[in-house]
Motif scaffolding. Sequence first.
Motif, PDB file in Angstrom:
ATOM      1  N   GLY A   1       0.817  -1.208   0.000  1.00  0.00           N
ATOM      2  CA  GLY A   1       0.000   0.000   0.000  1.00  0.00           C
ATOM      3  C   GLY A   1       0.847   1.252   0.000  1.00  0.00           C
ATOM      4  N   MET A   2       1.933   1.259   0.761  1.00  0.00           N
ATOM      5  CA  MET A   2       2.788   2.441   0.814  1.00  0.00           C
ATOM      6  C   MET A   2       3.568   2.633  -0.483  1.00  0.00           C
ATOM      7  SD  MET A   2       4.076   2.563   4.778  1.00  0.00           S
ATOM      8  CE  MET A   2       4.368   0.805   4.916  1.00  0.00           C
ATOM      9  N   VAL A   3       3.998   1.520  -1.088  1.00  0.00           N
ATOM     10  CA  VAL A   3       4.678   1.611  -2.380  1.00  0.00           C
ATOM     11  C   VAL A   3       3.734   2.204  -3.433  1.00  0.00           C
ATOM     12  CG1 VAL A   3       5.583   0.242  -4.300  1.00  0.00           C
ATOM     13  CG2 VAL A   3       6.355  -0.214  -1.965  1.00  0.00           C
ATOM     14  N   LEU A   4       2.512   1.671  -3.492  1.00  0.00           N
ATOM     15  CA  LEU A   4       1.550   2.135  -4.488  1.00  0.00           C
ATOM     16  C   LEU A   4       1.151   3.587  -4.241  1.00  0.00           C
ATOM     17  CD1 LEU A   4      -0.686  -1.045  -4.765  1.00  0.00           C
ATOM     18  CD2 LEU A   4       1.177  -0.323  -6.247  1.00  0.00           C
ATOM     19  N   ARG A   5       0.961   3.950  -2.981  1.00  0.00           N
ATOM     20  CA  ARG A   5       0.595   5.338  -2.666  1.00  0.00           C
ATOM     21  C   ARG A   5       1.729   6.286  -3.030  1.00  0.00           C
ATOM     22  NH1 ARG A   5       1.709   9.429   0.069  1.00  0.00           N
ATOM     23  NH2 ARG A   5       0.198  10.861   0.979  1.00  0.00           N
ATOM     24  N   SER A   6       2.938   5.924  -2.684  1.00  0.00           N
ATOM     25  CA  SER A   6       4.074   6.796  -2.975  1.00  0.00           C
ATOM     26  C   SER A   6       4.254   6.991  -4.473  1.00  0.00           C
ATOM     27  CB  SER A   6       5.351   6.201  -2.375  1.00  0.00           C
ATOM     28  OG  SER A   6       6.448   7.059  -2.571  1.00  0.00           O
TER      29      SER A   6
ATOM     30  N   SER B   1       3.398  10.620  -6.443  1.00  0.00           N
ATOM     31  CA  SER B   1       4.749  11.177  -6.421  1.00  0.00           C
ATOM     32  C   SER B   1       4.803  12.574  -7.020  1.00  0.00           C
ATOM     33  CB  SER B   1       5.709  10.253  -7.177  1.00  0.00           C
ATOM     34  OG  SER B   1       5.286  10.100  -8.527  1.00  0.00           O
ATOM     35  N   ALA B   2       3.854  12.920  -7.900  1.00  0.00           N
ATOM     36  CA  ALA B   2       3.858  14.237  -8.532  1.00  0.00           C
ATOM     37  C   ALA B   2       3.139  15.282  -7.690  1.00  0.00           C
ATOM     38  CB  ALA B   2       3.210  14.155  -9.913  1.00  0.00           C
ATOM     39  N   ASP B   3       2.522  14.866  -6.583  1.00  0.00           N
ATOM     40  CA  ASP B   3       1.717  15.794  -5.775  1.00  0.00           C
ATOM     41  C   ASP B   3       2.318  16.013  -4.390  1.00  0.00           C
ATOM     42  OD1 ASP B   3      -0.245  16.065  -7.782  1.00  0.00           O
ATOM     43  OD2 ASP B   3      -1.115  14.147  -7.192  1.00  0.00           O
ATOM     44  N   ARG B   4       3.638  16.137  -4.330  1.00  0.00           N
ATOM     45  CA  ARG B   4       4.298  16.255  -3.037  1.00  0.00           C
ATOM     46  C   ARG B   4       3.998  17.570  -2.337  1.00  0.00           C
ATOM     47  NH1 ARG B   4      10.106  13.327  -4.511  1.00  0.00           N
ATOM     48  NH2 ARG B   4       9.203  11.270  -4.888  1.00  0.00           N
ATOM     49  N   GLU B   5       3.542  18.560  -3.099  1.00  0.00           N
ATOM     50  CA  GLU B   5       3.154  19.817  -2.456  1.00  0.00           C
ATOM     51  C   GLU B   5       1.804  19.683  -1.767  1.00  0.00           C
ATOM     52  OE1 GLU B   5       3.290  22.989  -5.244  1.00  0.00           O
ATOM     53  OE2 GLU B   5       5.448  22.829  -5.611  1.00  0.00           O
ATOM     54  N   LEU B   6       1.014  18.692  -2.178  1.00  0.00           N
ATOM     55  CA  LEU B   6      -0.310  18.501  -1.602  1.00  0.00           C
ATOM     56  C   LEU B   6      -0.316  17.459  -0.487  1.00  0.00           C
ATOM     57  CD1 LEU B   6      -2.385  18.433  -4.928  1.00  0.00           C
ATOM     58  CD2 LEU B   6      -2.005  20.374  -3.405  1.00  0.00           C
ATOM     59  N   LEU B   7       0.514  16.422  -0.640  1.00  0.00           N
ATOM     60  CA  LEU B   7       0.516  15.320   0.323  1.00  0.00           C
ATOM     61  C   LEU B   7       1.937  15.085   0.852  1.00  0.00           C
ATOM     62  CD1 LEU B   7      -1.720  12.797  -1.627  1.00  0.00           C
ATOM     63  CD2 LEU B   7      -2.367  14.037   0.448  1.00  0.00           C
ATOM     64  N   PRO B   8       2.079  14.750   2.122  1.00  0.00           N
ATOM     65  CA  PRO B   8       3.404  14.440   2.657  1.00  0.00           C
ATOM     66  C   PRO B   8       3.998  13.216   1.957  1.00  0.00           C
ATOM     67  CG  PRO B   8       1.798  14.746   4.416  1.00  0.00           C
ATOM     68  CD  PRO B   8       1.020  14.664   3.138  1.00  0.00           C
TER      69      PRO B   8
ATOM     70  N   THR C   1      12.659  10.898   5.422  1.00  0.00           N
ATOM     71  CA  THR C   1      13.108  10.500   6.752  1.00  0.00           C
ATOM     72  C   THR C   1      12.988  11.653   7.741  1.00  0.00           C
ATOM     73  OG1 THR C   1      15.390  11.027   6.112  1.00  0.00           O
ATOM     74  CG2 THR C   1      14.689   8.731   5.922  1.00  0.00           C
ATOM     75  N   THR C   2      12.775  11.297   8.987  1.00  0.00           N
ATOM     76  CA  THR C   2      12.624  12.277  10.057  1.00  0.00           C
ATOM     77  C   THR C   2      13.996  12.682  10.604  1.00  0.00           C
ATOM     78  OG1 THR C   2      12.602  10.603  11.795  1.00  0.00           O
ATOM     79  CG2 THR C   2      10.496  11.104  10.730  1.00  0.00           C
ATOM     80  N   GLU C   3      13.976  13.643  11.503  1.00  0.00           N
ATOM     81  CA  GLU C   3      15.160  13.886  12.327  1.00  0.00           C
ATOM     82  C   GLU C   3      15.313  12.689  13.272  1.00  0.00           C
ATOM     83  OE1 GLU C   3      17.348  16.432  12.120  1.00  0.00           O
ATOM     84  OE2 GLU C   3      16.233  16.962  10.304  1.00  0.00           O
TER      85      GLU C   3
END
Length: 310
Positions: free
Chosen positions: A219-224, A228-235, A240-242
Amino acid sequence: MSESTRKSSLNRRNLRMKAEDVRAQTLQTAQELVLAEGLVVSMDHISLEYIIAQAGVPRSAVHRLWPKKEEFFGELLVLLAKRREASPSVFDPETLIEAVRTLKGHKDQLATAPGRKAALVEVCRRGAMRNFEGVIARDDWKTYLALSATAMSFEDPIRRNLQTAIAESERDYVIVMSHFYEYMARIMGREIRPQFSSESLNRPALAYLAATGAAAMEGMVLRSGAFSADRELLPEISTTTEPVDPFDTGIHAKWNGPSLNFTATLLAMTRPIDDFSYNSEAFDGNIADIERMIAEMQSALQKTGPTDHS
Protein backbone atom coordinates in the motif's frame (compact mmCIF):
# COMPACT_ATOMS: atom_id res chain seq x y z
CA MET A 1 18.37 -15.55 -51.76
CA SER A 2 16.34 -12.39 -52.36
CA GLU A 3 14.48 -10.67 -49.51
CA SER A 4 11.09 -11.55 -51.00
CA THR A 5 12.12 -15.23 -51.35
CA ARG A 6 13.34 -15.30 -47.72
CA LYS A 7 10.08 -13.81 -46.42
CA SER A 8 8.07 -16.28 -48.47
CA SER A 9 10.06 -19.16 -46.98
CA LEU A 10 9.52 -17.84 -43.46
CA ASN A 11 5.78 -17.45 -44.08
CA ARG A 12 5.51 -21.07 -45.28
CA ARG A 13 7.31 -22.28 -42.13
CA ASN A 14 5.06 -20.15 -39.95
CA LEU A 15 1.95 -21.60 -41.53
CA ARG A 16 3.15 -25.07 -40.48
CA MET A 17 3.59 -24.12 -36.79
CA LYS A 18 1.78 -26.29 -34.27
CA ALA A 19 -0.99 -24.66 -32.26
CA GLU A 20 0.92 -25.10 -28.97
CA ASP A 21 3.96 -23.39 -30.52
CA VAL A 22 1.83 -20.51 -31.73
CA ARG A 23 0.31 -20.13 -28.27
CA ALA A 24 3.65 -20.23 -26.47
CA GLN A 25 5.43 -17.88 -28.86
CA THR A 26 2.61 -15.33 -28.98
CA LEU A 27 2.16 -15.20 -25.20
CA GLN A 28 5.92 -15.03 -24.59
CA THR A 29 6.28 -12.12 -27.01
CA ALA A 30 3.36 -10.30 -25.40
CA GLN A 31 4.82 -10.77 -21.90
CA GLU A 32 8.16 -9.36 -23.01
CA LEU A 33 6.46 -6.34 -24.57
CA VAL A 34 4.40 -5.62 -21.46
CA LEU A 35 7.32 -6.00 -19.06
CA ALA A 36 9.50 -3.80 -21.28
CA GLU A 37 6.94 -1.04 -21.82
CA GLY A 38 4.80 -1.34 -18.68
CA LEU A 39 1.17 -2.34 -18.21
CA VAL A 40 -1.52 0.26 -17.64
CA VAL A 41 -5.06 -0.18 -16.36
CA SER A 42 -6.27 -0.98 -19.85
CA MET A 43 -5.16 -3.19 -22.71
CA ASP A 44 -6.08 -0.61 -25.35
CA HIS A 45 -2.48 0.46 -25.91
CA ILE A 46 -1.40 -3.12 -26.74
CA SER A 47 -2.16 -4.20 -30.31
CA LEU A 48 -2.75 -7.89 -30.87
CA GLU A 49 -1.80 -7.44 -34.52
CA TYR A 50 1.52 -5.93 -33.46
CA ILE A 51 2.14 -8.87 -31.10
CA ILE A 52 1.41 -11.32 -33.92
CA ALA A 53 3.88 -9.54 -36.18
CA GLN A 54 6.57 -9.45 -33.49
CA ALA A 55 6.03 -13.11 -32.62
CA GLY A 56 6.22 -14.16 -36.27
CA VAL A 57 3.23 -16.48 -36.03
CA PRO A 58 0.33 -17.04 -38.46
CA ARG A 59 -2.47 -14.54 -37.87
CA SER A 60 -5.12 -17.15 -38.70
CA ALA A 61 -3.73 -19.57 -36.11
CA VAL A 62 -3.81 -16.89 -33.40
CA HIS A 63 -7.44 -16.07 -34.13
CA ARG A 64 -8.36 -19.75 -34.04
CA LEU A 65 -6.77 -20.07 -30.61
CA TRP A 66 -8.37 -16.88 -29.31
CA PRO A 67 -11.54 -16.02 -31.27
CA LYS A 68 -11.97 -12.91 -29.10
CA LYS A 69 -9.20 -10.47 -28.27
CA GLU A 70 -10.37 -10.41 -24.65
CA GLU A 71 -9.65 -14.13 -24.36
CA PHE A 72 -6.03 -13.62 -25.41
CA PHE A 73 -5.47 -10.69 -23.06
CA GLY A 74 -7.15 -12.58 -20.23
CA GLU A 75 -4.69 -15.47 -20.64
CA LEU A 76 -1.81 -13.00 -20.96
CA LEU A 77 -2.75 -11.25 -17.71
CA VAL A 78 -2.91 -14.54 -15.82
CA LEU A 79 0.61 -15.38 -17.00
CA LEU A 80 1.83 -11.92 -15.99
CA ALA A 81 0.27 -12.29 -12.55
CA LYS A 82 2.31 -15.46 -12.00
CA ARG A 83 5.62 -13.76 -12.66
CA ARG A 84 7.83 -12.75 -9.77
CA GLU A 85 8.42 -9.37 -11.41
CA ALA A 86 4.72 -8.45 -11.26
CA SER A 87 4.32 -7.82 -7.54
CA PRO A 88 5.67 -5.27 -5.05
CA SER A 89 5.97 -8.25 -2.72
CA VAL A 90 8.60 -9.71 -5.00
CA PHE A 91 11.27 -11.66 -3.10
CA ASP A 92 14.05 -9.22 -2.31
CA PRO A 93 17.13 -11.01 -0.99
CA GLU A 94 18.89 -7.66 -0.47
CA THR A 95 16.29 -6.72 2.16
CA LEU A 96 16.90 -9.95 4.05
CA ILE A 97 20.67 -9.56 3.73
CA GLU A 98 20.40 -6.08 5.24
CA ALA A 99 18.28 -7.44 8.11
CA VAL A 100 20.77 -10.24 8.86
CA ARG A 101 23.73 -7.85 8.59
CA THR A 102 22.07 -5.51 11.08
CA LEU A 103 21.28 -8.36 13.47
CA LYS A 104 24.86 -9.65 13.37
CA GLY A 105 26.07 -6.13 14.14
CA HIS A 106 23.93 -6.09 17.31
CA LYS A 107 24.86 -9.57 18.53
CA ASP A 108 26.37 -8.22 21.73
CA GLN A 109 22.97 -6.76 22.74
CA LEU A 110 21.03 -10.02 22.56
CA ALA A 111 21.84 -11.25 26.07
CA THR A 112 19.26 -8.93 27.69
CA ALA A 113 15.58 -8.29 26.98
CA PRO A 114 16.03 -4.51 26.44
CA GLY A 115 18.98 -5.20 24.16
CA ARG A 116 16.98 -7.70 22.11
CA LYS A 117 14.17 -5.20 21.68
CA ALA A 118 16.62 -2.50 20.57
CA ALA A 119 18.22 -4.91 18.09
CA LEU A 120 14.81 -5.99 16.76
CA VAL A 121 13.68 -2.40 16.24
CA GLU A 122 16.87 -1.56 14.35
CA VAL A 123 16.56 -4.68 12.17
CA CYS A 124 12.98 -3.70 11.31
CA ARG A 125 13.90 -0.07 10.64
CA ARG A 126 16.75 -0.83 8.26
CA GLY A 127 15.03 -3.78 6.58
CA ALA A 128 11.80 -1.87 5.91
CA MET A 129 13.67 1.13 4.52
CA ARG A 130 15.69 -1.10 2.20
CA ASN A 131 12.59 -2.98 1.06
CA PHE A 132 10.64 0.18 0.30
CA GLU A 133 13.52 1.84 -1.55
CA GLY A 134 14.28 -1.31 -3.52
CA VAL A 135 10.70 -1.80 -4.69
CA ILE A 136 9.90 1.84 -5.45
CA ALA A 137 13.02 2.05 -7.63
CA ARG A 138 11.61 -0.61 -9.98
CA ASP A 139 8.99 -0.05 -12.63
CA ASP A 140 7.36 -3.48 -12.35
CA TRP A 141 5.26 -2.54 -9.30
CA LYS A 142 3.14 -0.59 -11.80
CA THR A 143 2.35 -3.87 -13.53
CA TYR A 144 1.05 -5.24 -10.23
CA LEU A 145 -1.16 -2.18 -9.70
CA ALA A 146 -2.55 -2.50 -13.20
CA LEU A 147 -3.14 -6.23 -12.84
CA SER A 148 -5.08 -5.74 -9.61
CA ALA A 149 -7.26 -3.01 -11.13
CA THR A 150 -7.71 -4.77 -14.47
CA ALA A 151 -8.90 -7.98 -12.81
CA MET A 152 -12.23 -6.36 -11.93
CA SER A 153 -12.87 -5.23 -15.50
CA PHE A 154 -13.13 -8.78 -16.88
CA GLU A 155 -16.07 -11.16 -16.64
CA ASP A 156 -15.74 -14.63 -15.13
CA PRO A 157 -13.96 -16.96 -15.65
CA ILE A 158 -11.14 -14.59 -16.70
CA ARG A 159 -11.62 -12.39 -13.63
CA ARG A 160 -11.65 -15.37 -11.28
CA ASN A 161 -8.55 -16.88 -12.90
CA LEU A 162 -6.67 -13.60 -12.70
CA GLN A 163 -7.58 -13.02 -9.05
CA THR A 164 -6.48 -16.58 -8.24
CA ALA A 165 -3.13 -16.07 -10.00
CA ILE A 166 -2.49 -12.86 -8.06
CA ALA A 167 -3.39 -14.56 -4.78
CA GLU A 168 -1.10 -17.51 -5.53
CA SER A 169 1.79 -15.16 -6.20
CA GLU A 170 1.17 -13.43 -2.87
CA ARG A 171 0.89 -16.81 -1.12
CA ASP A 172 4.36 -17.86 -2.22
CA TYR A 173 5.84 -14.65 -0.84
CA VAL A 174 3.99 -15.00 2.47
CA ILE A 175 5.20 -18.57 3.00
CA VAL A 176 8.85 -17.69 2.40
CA MET A 177 8.69 -14.60 4.62
CA SER A 178 6.93 -16.59 7.35
CA HIS A 179 9.93 -18.90 7.57
CA PHE A 180 12.32 -15.94 7.61
CA TYR A 181 10.41 -14.30 10.46
CA GLU A 182 10.41 -17.59 12.38
CA TYR A 183 14.19 -17.79 12.21
CA MET A 184 14.58 -14.16 13.29
CA ALA A 185 12.07 -14.55 16.14
CA ARG A 186 13.90 -17.63 17.38
CA ILE A 187 17.15 -15.67 17.58
CA MET A 188 15.64 -12.66 19.35
CA GLY A 189 13.43 -14.50 21.80
CA ARG A 190 10.06 -13.49 20.41
CA GLU A 191 6.93 -15.39 19.43
CA ILE A 192 3.73 -14.61 17.60
CA ARG A 193 0.82 -13.72 19.88
CA PRO A 194 -1.66 -16.64 19.86
CA GLN A 195 -4.42 -14.37 18.54
CA PHE A 196 -2.35 -13.73 15.39
CA SER A 197 -1.03 -17.24 14.82
CA SER A 198 -1.98 -18.99 11.56
CA GLU A 199 -1.26 -22.53 12.77
CA SER A 200 -4.95 -23.30 13.26
CA LEU A 201 -5.40 -22.71 9.51
CA ASN A 202 -2.64 -25.22 8.68
CA ARG A 203 -0.30 -22.41 7.66
CA PRO A 204 3.03 -21.26 9.08
CA ALA A 205 2.49 -19.62 12.47
CA LEU A 206 3.73 -16.24 11.27
CA ALA A 207 1.82 -16.24 7.96
CA TYR A 208 -0.67 -13.61 9.18
CA LEU A 209 2.20 -11.36 10.22
CA ALA A 210 3.91 -11.84 6.84
CA ALA A 211 0.68 -11.12 4.94
CA THR A 212 -0.08 -8.04 7.04
CA GLY A 213 3.42 -6.66 6.61
CA ALA A 214 3.37 -7.30 2.87
CA ALA A 215 -0.04 -5.63 2.42
CA ALA A 216 1.08 -2.55 4.37
CA MET A 217 4.31 -2.25 2.37
CA GLU A 218 2.48 -2.72 -0.94
CA GLY A 219 0.00 0.00 0.00
CA MET A 220 2.79 2.44 0.81
CA VAL A 221 4.68 1.61 -2.38
CA LEU A 222 1.55 2.13 -4.49
CA ARG A 223 0.60 5.34 -2.67
CA SER A 224 4.07 6.80 -2.98
CA GLY A 225 4.21 6.02 -6.68
CA ALA A 226 0.66 7.14 -7.45
CA PHE A 227 1.07 10.53 -5.74
CA SER A 228 4.75 11.18 -6.42
CA ALA A 229 3.86 14.24 -8.53
CA ASP A 230 1.72 15.79 -5.77
CA ARG A 231 4.30 16.26 -3.04
CA GLU A 232 3.15 19.82 -2.46
CA LEU A 233 -0.31 18.50 -1.60
CA LEU A 234 0.52 15.32 0.32
CA PRO A 235 3.40 14.44 2.66
CA GLU A 236 5.95 12.09 1.10
CA ILE A 237 6.04 8.97 3.28
CA SER A 238 9.57 8.09 2.18
CA THR A 239 10.98 11.30 3.72
CA THR A 240 13.11 10.50 6.75
CA THR A 241 12.62 12.28 10.06
CA GLU A 242 15.16 13.89 12.33
CA PRO A 243 16.71 11.29 14.69
CA VAL A 244 14.02 10.05 17.09
CA ASP A 245 13.38 7.10 19.44
CA PRO A 246 9.73 6.19 18.75
CA PHE A 247 9.87 2.77 20.43
CA ASP A 248 11.77 3.77 23.58
CA THR A 249 14.86 1.67 22.98
CA GLY A 250 17.37 4.36 23.90
CA ILE A 251 18.56 4.61 20.29
CA HIS A 252 17.80 7.70 18.20
CA ALA A 253 17.71 7.19 14.42
CA LYS A 254 16.06 8.52 11.28
CA TRP A 255 12.70 6.95 10.39
CA ASN A 256 10.20 7.12 7.53
CA GLY A 257 6.62 5.95 7.00
CA PRO A 258 7.39 2.39 5.84
CA SER A 259 9.87 1.70 8.64
CA LEU A 260 7.54 3.08 11.33
CA ASN A 261 4.58 1.13 9.98
CA PHE A 262 6.37 -2.21 9.68
CA THR A 263 8.16 -1.97 13.03
CA ALA A 264 4.95 -1.06 14.88
CA THR A 265 3.12 -3.95 13.21
CA LEU A 266 5.75 -6.51 14.12
CA LEU A 267 6.03 -5.34 17.73
CA ALA A 268 2.25 -5.40 18.12
CA MET A 269 1.80 -8.90 16.68
CA THR A 270 4.68 -10.56 18.54
CA ARG A 271 5.74 -10.71 22.19
CA PRO A 272 8.89 -11.59 24.17
CA ILE A 273 9.29 -15.21 25.27
CA ASP A 274 9.26 -15.16 29.07
CA ASP A 275 11.84 -17.86 29.74
CA PHE A 276 14.09 -17.13 26.76
CA SER A 277 17.82 -17.61 27.31
CA TYR A 278 20.24 -16.33 24.71
CA ASN A 279 22.76 -18.83 23.36
CA SER A 280 25.58 -17.63 21.12
CA GLU A 281 26.07 -21.05 19.51
CA ALA A 282 22.37 -21.28 18.66
CA PHE A 283 22.64 -17.75 17.24
CA ASP A 284 25.40 -18.80 14.85
CA GLY A 285 23.44 -21.88 13.75
CA ASN A 286 20.25 -19.90 13.10
CA ILE A 287 22.16 -17.22 11.18
CA ALA A 288 23.70 -19.95 9.01
CA ASP A 289 20.21 -21.36 8.32
CA ILE A 290 18.91 -17.92 7.33
CA GLU A 291 21.86 -17.26 5.04
CA ARG A 292 21.31 -20.61 3.32
CA MET A 293 17.66 -19.73 2.78
CA ILE A 294 18.60 -16.36 1.28
CA ALA A 295 21.15 -18.03 -1.01
CA GLU A 296 18.43 -20.42 -2.23
CA MET A 297 16.16 -17.45 -2.93
CA GLN A 298 18.88 -15.72 -4.91
CA SER A 299 19.42 -18.87 -6.95
CA ALA A 300 15.68 -19.18 -7.66
CA LEU A 301 15.45 -15.53 -8.71
CA GLN A 302 18.10 -16.08 -11.36
CA LYS A 303 15.51 -18.15 -13.21
CA THR A 304 13.19 -15.96 -15.25
CA GLY A 305 9.49 -16.56 -15.83
CA PRO A 306 6.50 -17.45 -13.70
CA THR A 307 6.71 -18.33 -10.04
CA ASP A 308 6.83 -22.02 -9.14
CA HIS A 309 3.63 -22.97 -7.33
CA SER A 310 4.58 -26.62 -6.80
